[in-house]
Design an enzyme around this catalytic site. Sequence first.
Site, short mmCIF file in Angstrom:
data_model
loop_
_atom_site.label_atom_id
_atom_site.label_comp_id
_atom_site.label_asym_id
_atom_site.label_seq_id
_atom_site.Cartn_x
_atom_site.Cartn_y
_atom_site.Cartn_z
N SER A 46 0.80 -1.22 0.00
CA SER A 46 0.00 0.00 0.00
C SER A 46 0.83 1.28 0.00
O SER A 46 0.35 2.32 -0.43
CB SER A 46 -0.93 0.01 1.23
OG SER A 46 -0.19 -0.18 2.42
N HIS A 252 -1.27 5.68 6.72
CA HIS A 252 -0.67 5.67 5.38
C HIS A 252 -0.28 7.09 4.99
O HIS A 252 -0.84 8.06 5.50
CB HIS A 252 -1.66 5.11 4.35
CG HIS A 252 -1.84 3.64 4.43
ND1 HIS A 252 -2.70 3.04 5.31
CD2 HIS A 252 -1.24 2.63 3.75
CE1 HIS A 252 -2.65 1.72 5.17
NE2 HIS A 252 -1.76 1.45 4.22
#
Length: 270
Positions: A46, A252
């Site tokens: 990711s 993230h």
Amino acid sequence: MSVRRIWASLSTLALAAVAALGVAGTAVAADSSSASAGGYVALGDSYSSGVGAGNYLPDSGDCRRSANAYPQLWAAANSPTSFAFVACSGATTSSVARGQLGALNAATSLVSVTAGGNDVGFAAVMQDCVLGSEATCLNSVNAAIAKMNNSLPGSLDSLYGSIRAGAPAAQVVVLGYPRFYQLSGSCVAGLTETERAAINDASDVLNGVLAKRAADAGFTFSSVVDEFTGHELCSGAPWLHSVTVPVQNSYHPTAAGQSGGYLPAFRSAV
């Protein structure tokens, strides 16, 4: 209810997100013009697909490949002969090897990859630290570090060997993971300072393992720690999402983290 427990209750939103976590150059780098002369393949988890950066490509589905991710930004600026963006949220070293290496071929001249965070269970670490006690958090961090030192090197060696076999002439850039927290920063709730320091230390260990295995494979390792310094969680100007909505973005890089953190780190290695 304490501030910590109120925050922990809200943090259950992050559980789905952390499940998608994956969390100095060591070889001679070619210049970007020679890299652009062949094909570029972006592999990984990711942190390479761009979860958290928004503007996801319509055909990427649950892989959540973002137009704001560093591979897409580099390709747009350098126009490689071909570009295959196959990084996918949740990828491990073994799933990269199984599902992404078909994009490589003898004409591939440049490969980027982030992998390893999901192998050592960083998602479970963040869940334990967000919802558990300090002791639970530290035990989880130590268990992840044990995996980094024991099982992860062999998994990386296997993946890197397969990448070299699929793209024998390519420059391969292995990118690391940022430290999550600025210590003594602006956060007034959530994890303890001891927990934040332990998570940062685990990131350093992970990056050290990645750097060593990349060097032994003849690949280039590029850290992103310097680029993210001053932009960690608790910095006041973070390039990482904390607990947020949509939940998959939590922990993230933001779009700024991709363009200001990962892109320069990759560009400096190519």
